[in-house]
Design an enzyme around this catalytic site. Sequence first.
Site, PDB file in Angstrom:
ATOM      1  N   LYS A 290      -6.417 -32.226 -31.624  1.00 53.33           N
ATOM      2  CA  LYS A 290      -5.162 -31.882 -30.935  1.00 53.33           C
ATOM      3  C   LYS A 290      -5.419 -31.676 -29.437  1.00 53.33           C
ATOM      4  CE  LYS A 290      -1.559 -31.286 -32.430  1.00 53.33           C
ATOM      5  NZ  LYS A 290      -0.423 -32.208 -32.713  1.00 53.33           N
TER       6      LYS A 290
ATOM      7  N   ARG B 244     -13.970 -19.948 -44.603  1.00 53.79           N
ATOM      8  CA  ARG B 244     -13.849 -21.279 -43.982  1.00 53.79           C
ATOM      9  C   ARG B 244     -14.933 -21.413 -42.915  1.00 53.79           C
ATOM     10  NH1 ARG B 244      -8.121 -22.270 -41.156  1.00 53.79           N
ATOM     11  NH2 ARG B 244      -7.505 -23.079 -43.175  1.00 53.79           N
TER      12      ARG B 244
ATOM     13  N   TYR C 143      -9.814 -16.154 -47.670  1.00 55.42           N
ATOM     14  CA  TYR C 143     -11.118 -16.499 -47.083  1.00 55.42           C
ATOM     15  C   TYR C 143     -11.781 -15.275 -46.444  1.00 55.42           C
ATOM     16  CZ  TYR C 143      -9.522 -21.417 -47.290  1.00 55.42           C
ATOM     17  OH  TYR C 143      -9.063 -22.647 -47.683  1.00 55.42           O
TER      18      TYR C 143
ATOM     19  N   THR D 202      -0.639 -27.171 -30.502  1.00 54.65           N
ATOM     20  CA  THR D 202      -0.909 -25.934 -31.242  1.00 54.65           C
ATOM     21  C   THR D 202      -1.704 -24.958 -30.377  1.00 54.65           C
ATOM     22  OG1 THR D 202      -2.261 -25.056 -33.043  1.00 54.65           O
ATOM     23  CG2 THR D 202      -2.864 -27.210 -32.251  1.00 54.65           C
ATOM     24  N   ASP D 203      -1.553 -23.665 -30.660  1.00 55.72           N
ATOM     25  CA  ASP D 203      -2.362 -22.659 -29.943  1.00 55.72           C
ATOM     26  C   ASP D 203      -3.843 -22.776 -30.317  1.00 55.72           C
ATOM     27  OD1 ASP D 203      -2.202 -21.684 -32.557  1.00 55.72           O
ATOM     28  OD2 ASP D 203      -1.567 -19.656 -31.979  1.00 55.72           O
ATOM     29  N   GLU D 204      -4.140 -23.513 -31.410  1.00 50.84           N
ATOM     30  CA  GLU D 204      -5.537 -23.603 -31.853  1.00 50.84           C
ATOM     31  C   GLU D 204      -6.413 -24.344 -30.845  1.00 50.84           C
ATOM     32  OE1 GLU D 204      -6.076 -24.330 -36.062  1.00 50.84           O
ATOM     33  OE2 GLU D 204      -4.086 -23.550 -36.490  1.00 50.84           O
TER      34      GLU D 204
ATOM     35  N   ASN E 148       1.139 -20.224 -35.533  1.00 46.06           N
ATOM     36  CA  ASN E 148       1.347 -20.630 -36.937  1.00 46.06           C
ATOM     37  C   ASN E 148       2.817 -20.541 -37.335  1.00 46.06           C
ATOM     38  OD1 ASN E 148      -1.573 -19.905 -36.835  1.00 46.06           O
ATOM     39  ND2 ASN E 148      -1.453 -20.414 -39.001  1.00 46.06           N
TER      40      ASN E 148
ATOM     41  N   TYR F  89      -9.832 -30.365 -36.425  1.00 42.89           N
ATOM     42  CA  TYR F  89      -8.373 -30.447 -36.224  1.00 42.89           C
ATOM     43  C   TYR F  89      -8.002 -30.050 -34.794  1.00 42.89           C
ATOM     44  CZ  TYR F  89      -3.581 -28.647 -36.035  1.00 42.89           C
ATOM     45  OH  TYR F  89      -2.285 -28.365 -35.635  1.00 42.89           O
TER      46      TYR F  89
HETATM   47  P1  NAD Z   1       2.662 -31.793 -41.630  1.00 45.05           P
HETATM   48  O1  NAD Z   1       1.263 -32.092 -42.061  1.00 45.05           O
HETATM   49  O2  NAD Z   1       3.548 -31.014 -42.534  1.00 45.05           O
HETATM   50  O3  NAD Z   1       3.429 -33.168 -41.345  1.00 45.05           O
HETATM   51  C1  NAD Z   1       2.838 -34.236 -40.643  1.00 45.05           C
HETATM   52  C2  NAD Z   1       3.735 -35.461 -40.818  1.00 45.05           C
HETATM   53  O4  NAD Z   1       3.133 -36.540 -40.060  1.00 45.05           O
HETATM   54  C3  NAD Z   1       3.853 -35.948 -42.272  1.00 45.05           C
HETATM   55  O5  NAD Z   1       5.208 -36.217 -42.587  1.00 45.05           O
HETATM   56  C4  NAD Z   1       3.021 -37.229 -42.293  1.00 45.05           C
HETATM   57  O6  NAD Z   1       3.504 -38.181 -43.227  1.00 45.05           O
HETATM   58  C5  NAD Z   1       3.178 -37.718 -40.860  1.00 45.05           C
HETATM   59  N1  NAD Z   1       2.076 -38.616 -40.453  1.00 45.05           N
HETATM   60  C6  NAD Z   1       0.741 -38.412 -40.625  1.00 45.05           C
HETATM   61  N2  NAD Z   1       0.052 -39.485 -40.164  1.00 45.05           N
HETATM   62  C7  NAD Z   1       0.971 -40.365 -39.676  1.00 45.05           C
HETATM   63  C8  NAD Z   1       0.871 -41.640 -39.074  1.00 45.05           C
HETATM   64  N3  NAD Z   1      -0.313 -42.244 -38.875  1.00 45.05           N
HETATM   65  N4  NAD Z   1       2.011 -42.260 -38.682  1.00 45.05           N
HETATM   66  C9  NAD Z   1       3.225 -41.677 -38.882  1.00 45.05           C
HETATM   67  N5  NAD Z   1       3.373 -40.478 -39.474  1.00 45.05           N
HETATM   68  C10 NAD Z   1       2.262 -39.822 -39.864  1.00 45.05           C
HETATM   69  O7  NAD Z   1       2.512 -31.106 -40.215  1.00 45.05           O
HETATM   70  P2  NAD Z   1       3.347 -29.899 -39.571  1.00 45.05           P
HETATM   71  O8  NAD Z   1       2.805 -28.616 -40.053  1.00 45.05           O
HETATM   72  O9  NAD Z   1       4.789 -30.183 -39.718  1.00 45.05           O
HETATM   73  O10 NAD Z   1       2.933 -30.043 -38.050  1.00 45.05           O
HETATM   74  C11 NAD Z   1       3.657 -30.912 -37.174  1.00 45.05           C
HETATM   75  C12 NAD Z   1       3.039 -30.855 -35.795  1.00 45.05           C
HETATM   76  O11 NAD Z   1       3.062 -29.514 -35.303  1.00 45.05           O
HETATM   77  C13 NAD Z   1       1.569 -31.280 -35.774  1.00 45.05           C
HETATM   78  O12 NAD Z   1       1.356 -32.073 -34.631  1.00 45.05           O
HETATM   79  C14 NAD Z   1       0.796 -29.977 -35.704  1.00 45.05           C
HETATM   80  O13 NAD Z   1      -0.417 -30.152 -35.037  1.00 45.05           O
HETATM   81  C15 NAD Z   1       1.759 -29.108 -34.915  1.00 45.05           C
HETATM   82  N6  NAD Z   1       1.682 -27.655 -35.169  1.00 45.05           N
HETATM   83  C16 NAD Z   1       1.702 -27.171 -36.446  1.00 45.05           C
HETATM   84  C17 NAD Z   1       1.685 -25.793 -36.656  1.00 45.05           C
HETATM   85  C18 NAD Z   1       1.788 -25.212 -38.061  1.00 45.05           C
HETATM   86  O14 NAD Z   1       1.723 -23.989 -38.228  1.00 45.05           O
HETATM   87  N7  NAD Z   1       1.970 -26.009 -39.107  1.00 45.05           N
HETATM   88  C19 NAD Z   1       1.633 -24.914 -35.587  1.00 45.05           C
HETATM   89  C20 NAD Z   1       1.614 -25.441 -34.288  1.00 45.05           C
HETATM   90  C21 NAD Z   1       1.647 -26.815 -34.106  1.00 45.05           C
HETATM   91  P1  TYD Z   2      -3.632 -22.007 -42.615  1.00 47.18           P
HETATM   92  O1  TYD Z   2      -2.300 -21.765 -43.260  1.00 47.18           O
HETATM   93  O2  TYD Z   2      -4.512 -23.075 -43.161  1.00 47.18           O
HETATM   94  O3  TYD Z   2      -3.347 -22.222 -41.058  1.00 47.18           O
HETATM   95  P2  TYD Z   2      -4.405 -22.296 -39.809  1.00 47.18           P
HETATM   96  O4  TYD Z   2      -5.758 -22.566 -40.330  1.00 47.18           O
HETATM   97  O5  TYD Z   2      -3.864 -23.462 -39.038  1.00 47.18           O
HETATM   98  O6  TYD Z   2      -4.285 -20.997 -39.097  1.00 47.18           O
HETATM   99  O7  TYD Z   2      -4.451 -20.655 -42.667  1.00 47.18           O
HETATM  100  C1  TYD Z   2      -3.926 -19.457 -42.134  1.00 47.18           C
HETATM  101  C2  TYD Z   2      -4.976 -18.378 -42.307  1.00 47.18           C
HETATM  102  O8  TYD Z   2      -5.142 -18.127 -43.716  1.00 47.18           O
HETATM  103  C3  TYD Z   2      -6.354 -18.786 -41.795  1.00 47.18           C
HETATM  104  O9  TYD Z   2      -6.971 -17.649 -41.195  1.00 47.18           O
HETATM  105  C4  TYD Z   2      -7.115 -19.207 -43.036  1.00 47.18           C
HETATM  106  C5  TYD Z   2      -6.505 -18.337 -44.127  1.00 47.18           C
HETATM  107  N1  TYD Z   2      -6.455 -18.946 -45.481  1.00 47.18           N
HETATM  108  C6  TYD Z   2      -6.973 -18.235 -46.581  1.00 47.18           C
HETATM  109  O10 TYD Z   2      -7.452 -17.094 -46.449  1.00 47.18           O
HETATM  110  N2  TYD Z   2      -6.914 -18.829 -47.805  1.00 47.18           N
HETATM  111  C7  TYD Z   2      -6.402 -20.079 -47.999  1.00 47.18           C
HETATM  112  O11 TYD Z   2      -6.402 -20.577 -49.152  1.00 47.18           O
HETATM  113  C8  TYD Z   2      -5.864 -20.784 -46.871  1.00 47.18           C
HETATM  114  C9  TYD Z   2      -5.275 -22.167 -47.017  1.00 47.18           C
HETATM  115  C10 TYD Z   2      -5.909 -20.165 -45.625  1.00 47.18           C
END
Ligand code: NAD
Ligand code: TYD
Length: 341
Positions: free
Chosen positions: A159, A278, A212, A128-130, A184, A155
């Site tokens: 990562k 947050r 937030y 992630t970019d985070e 994101n 988090y």
């Molecule tokens: P998500 O939370 O929707 O899904 C995570 C999945 O991992 C779930 O299906 C869960 O059951 C599985 N999991 C958790 N613990 C496990 C374990 N111990 N063994 C096997 N499976 C397990 O997450 P997401 O949003 O789909 O993100 C997927 C990946 O992409 C993550 O690594 C996250 O850091 C990265 N990522 C997410 C975003 C975003 O915007 N959501 C952006 C950049 C990178």
């Molecule tokens: P989120 O979807 O949790 O992704 P990330 O924290 O990984 O960027 O949040 C996106 C943005 O929205 C973040 O700046 C926090 C804000 N946010 C709110 O303002 N209210 C909420 O209820 C949530 C979940 C997030």
Amino acid sequence: MSNKKILVTGGAGFIGGNFVQYMVNKYPNYDIYNLDLLTYAGDLSKHKSIEQEKNYHFIKADITDRNEVFAIFEREKFDYVAHFAAESHVDRSITEPEIFIKTNVLGTQVLLDASKEFNIKKFVHVSTDEVYGELDFDPETFFTEETPLQPNSPYSASKASSDLLVRAYHETFNLPMNITRCSNNYGPFHFPEKLIPLTISRVLNDQKIPVYGDGKNIRDWLHVTDHCAAIDLVMHEGANGEVYNVGGHNERTNLEVVKTIINTLEKSVDLIEFVTDRLGHDKRYAIDPTKLEKLGWEPTYNFETGIAQTIQWYMDNKEWWEQILSGDYKKYFEKQYTFEK
Ligand code: NAD
Ligand code: TYD
């Protein structure tokens, strides 16, 4: 393309789930193995459209369970690993950091050991970019692959730790790998604890939207399909050992995102409720994707087309997110948000 066996960890979650569907449909001659523990964030109902396909396989397993993971690798002899499984929600990492370290750091290490032992051709680590921390509001500054890692939340720290382990296994053991760092994501099957699906589902139900702080934090939004295409490209074409940032220059403040959804659904901005910020809330994320573009990637959605498609998807697939809202998530929401609902 010759036949390949691809392990996708976390393929029952949001991005991993979209990636599994993308790969099963795009490569009928690849075998796609979805390994997932099915935590609160994982659900298999999203795979109804592919579960009968001959090239789709599901394995319920925990990536932190070394014996189980090694037995699976020995049996299946995968060619590639695309590692998505993680704890992914920043707010949960503030209240319960321990599981983030276990899953994201130790789980990744177990997978790296198994990948080394069984000679995986490439380990694609989805990060992630985070991990880069936060940017200020100067619109000319972006995260590049050279930006130092300065994670601010439990988090992003977990990562970043896993990224460093992947790098170390490459340097020490020559494990072939790529790391991708994406902004994101949003799109179909996004769990409604994250800002965009939370807002869409609540606006559709005429419920308050918790924003937030002052809502001015900026995120760089990428449609999940464009992320899937990036991972596919990096898996096949990425130079061994390289990091690739993934993002499409779609920066929006949180308030802009929420207002776009409210306006599209023709509801009132009175639904917005500003709530306590947050802890450690990163101000701004923004990706410079030049390196990935040079590899041949370009996004197909901009924010306007992507959010319109996503809102429509949530309107057409109410039963999917309603079943989540009525389960354990309800208890989480009540604990997380104390504002007048
Ligand atoms: P998500 O939370 O929707 O899904 C995570 C999945 O991992 C779930 O299906 C869960 O059951 C599985 N999991 C958790 N613990 C496990 C374990 N111990 N063994 C096997 N499976 C397990 O997450 P997401 O949003 O789909 O993100 C997927 C990946 O992409 C993550 O690594 C996250 O850091 C990265 N990522 C997410 C975003 C975003 O915007 N959501 C952006 C950049 C990178
Ligand atoms: P989120 O979807 O949790 O992704 P990330 O924290 O990984 O960027 O949040 C996106 C943005 O929205 C973040 O700046 C926090 C804000 N946010 C709110 O303002 N209210 C909420 O209820 C949530 C979940 C997030």
